[in-house]
Design a protein around this motif. Structure first.
Motif, PDB file in Angstrom:
ATOM      1  N   UNK A 119       0.855  -1.238   0.020  1.00 17.15           N
ATOM      2  CA  UNK A 119       0.104  -0.141   0.064  1.00 17.15           C
ATOM      3  C   UNK A 119       0.739   1.057   0.076  1.00 17.15           C
ATOM      4  N   UNK A 120       0.516   2.096  -1.036  1.00 18.85           N
ATOM      5  CA  UNK A 120       1.089   3.452  -0.979  1.00 18.85           C
ATOM      6  C   UNK A 120       0.742   4.388   0.155  1.00 18.85           C
ATOM      7  N   UNK A 121       1.813   4.841   1.231  1.00 17.80           N
ATOM      8  CA  UNK A 121       1.394   5.571   2.313  1.00 17.80           C
ATOM      9  C   UNK A 121       2.289   6.949   2.185  1.00 17.80           C
ATOM     10  N   UNK A 122       3.132   7.009   1.340  1.00 21.37           N
ATOM     11  CA  UNK A 122       3.468   8.590   0.971  1.00 21.37           C
ATOM     12  C   UNK A 122       3.075   8.846  -0.433  1.00 21.37           C
ATOM     13  N   UNK A 123       2.739  10.064  -0.630  1.00 21.66           N
ATOM     14  CA  UNK A 123       2.295  10.762  -1.853  1.00 21.66           C
ATOM     15  C   UNK A 123       3.577  11.060  -2.676  1.00 21.66           C
ATOM     16  N   UNK A 135       1.506  10.206   7.814  1.00 19.88           N
ATOM     17  CA  UNK A 135       1.981   8.610   7.457  1.00 19.88           C
ATOM     18  C   UNK A 135       1.429   7.852   8.403  1.00 19.88           C
ATOM     19  N   UNK A 136       1.562   7.755  10.087  1.00 21.25           N
ATOM     20  CA  UNK A 136       1.061   7.096  10.753  1.00 21.25           C
ATOM     21  C   UNK A 136      -0.637   6.846  10.820  1.00 21.25           C
ATOM     22  N   UNK A 137      -1.093   7.835  10.404  1.00 22.61           N
ATOM     23  CA  UNK A 137      -2.666   7.756  10.288  1.00 22.61           C
ATOM     24  C   UNK A 137      -3.110   7.417   8.956  1.00 22.61           C
ATOM     25  N   UNK A 149      -0.034  -8.847   8.903  1.00 29.34           N
ATOM     26  CA  UNK A 149       0.821  -9.752   8.211  1.00 29.34           C
ATOM     27  C   UNK A 149       0.689  -9.891   6.849  1.00 29.34           C
ATOM     28  N   UNK A 150      -0.344  -9.190   6.183  1.00 30.14           N
ATOM     29  CA  UNK A 150      -0.601  -9.215   4.906  1.00 30.14           C
ATOM     30  C   UNK A 150      -0.290  -7.845   3.943  1.00 30.14           C
ATOM     31  N   UNK A 151       0.357  -6.885   4.881  1.00 24.83           N
ATOM     32  CA  UNK A 151       0.470  -5.598   4.642  1.00 24.83           C
ATOM     33  C   UNK A 151       1.922  -4.967   4.463  1.00 24.83           C
ATOM     34  N   UNK A 152       2.469  -4.688   3.360  1.00 22.81           N
ATOM     35  CA  UNK A 152       3.541  -4.019   3.001  1.00 22.81           C
ATOM     36  C   UNK A 152       3.304  -2.465   2.849  1.00 22.81           C
ATOM     37  N   UNK A 153       4.385  -1.489   3.242  1.00 19.78           N
ATOM     38  CA  UNK A 153       4.229  -0.290   3.149  1.00 19.78           C
ATOM     39  C   UNK A 153       5.180   0.255   2.100  1.00 19.78           C
ATOM     40  N   UNK A 154       4.781   1.281   1.183  1.00 20.43           N
ATOM     41  CA  UNK A 154       5.734   1.716   0.273  1.00 20.43           C
ATOM     42  C   UNK A 154       5.190   3.317  -0.076  1.00 20.43           C
ATOM     43  N   UNK A 155       5.899   3.972  -0.829  1.00 18.63           N
ATOM     44  CA  UNK A 155       5.447   5.239  -1.610  1.00 18.63           C
ATOM     45  C   UNK A 155       4.244   4.665  -2.666  1.00 18.63           C
TER      46      UNK A 155
END
Length: 173
Positions: A119-123, A135-137, A149-155
């Protein structure tokens, strides 16, 4: 002029991509992330496009992730992609959420695709730097719909298009 239809071009390209993926796997890659703009930007032949992508990645002995661009020149809704996402053989799907104000994050829970979400969490469309709280929100929003355990964070997308200092700041946040 060499190809009788756009889908034939895609099918031939899938064969080339498959060979490259196999070479990368032989070289030791464990995870390969592919951008797939066609499914996000064209609505004409979605089933055929899914079959073409699956032909490229079927049996590749590494984890393959497929990224769907959030700025496609088509409707900006992921809802229309979910029947297709379920048919993809890729175990990971990357979707952009930060530049879309976290819109449709709930679709993951609704459809329960049995895949990992990157999931993209950075614009990545703007050079302003989000605060760590912003970002935490975004991450907290995703965790309401996606198991940890099914989530990866990315831009949202690569940060190459924004100034280096801003990209660094985003990653720090």
């Amino acid at each position: 002029g060499r190809y009788r239809a756009p889908l034939v071009v895609a099918e031939n390209l899938a064969l080339i991509i498959r060979q490259e993926l196999l070479r990368l796997a032989e070289a030791g890659c464990r995870h390969i992330h592919l951008d797939e703009p066609a499914l996000a930007s064209h609505q004409a032949l979605p089933g055929e496009l899914v079959r073409t992508v699956n032909a490229a990645i079927h049996g590749i002995p590494v984890t393959v992730g497929i990224h769907f661009a959030g700025n496609a020149p088509a409707q900006r809704s992921y809802a229309r992609l979910f029947p297709l996402i379920l048919e993809l053989e890729a175990p990971e799907v990357a979707l952009e959420f930060a530049s879309r104000e976290m819109c449709e994050a709930d679709l993951w829970l609704t459809f329960n695709p049995g895949k990992r979400l990157c999931a993209g969490v950075l614009d990545a469309r703007h050079s302003w730097v989000e605060t760590p709280e912003e970002v935490a929100g975004r991450i907290r929003t995703l965790l309401r719909f996606v198991p940890e355990d099914q989530l990866t964070l990315a831009p949202d997308c690569g940060l190459a298009g924004i100034p280096r200092q801003a990209a660094f700041g985003k990653i720090c946040s």
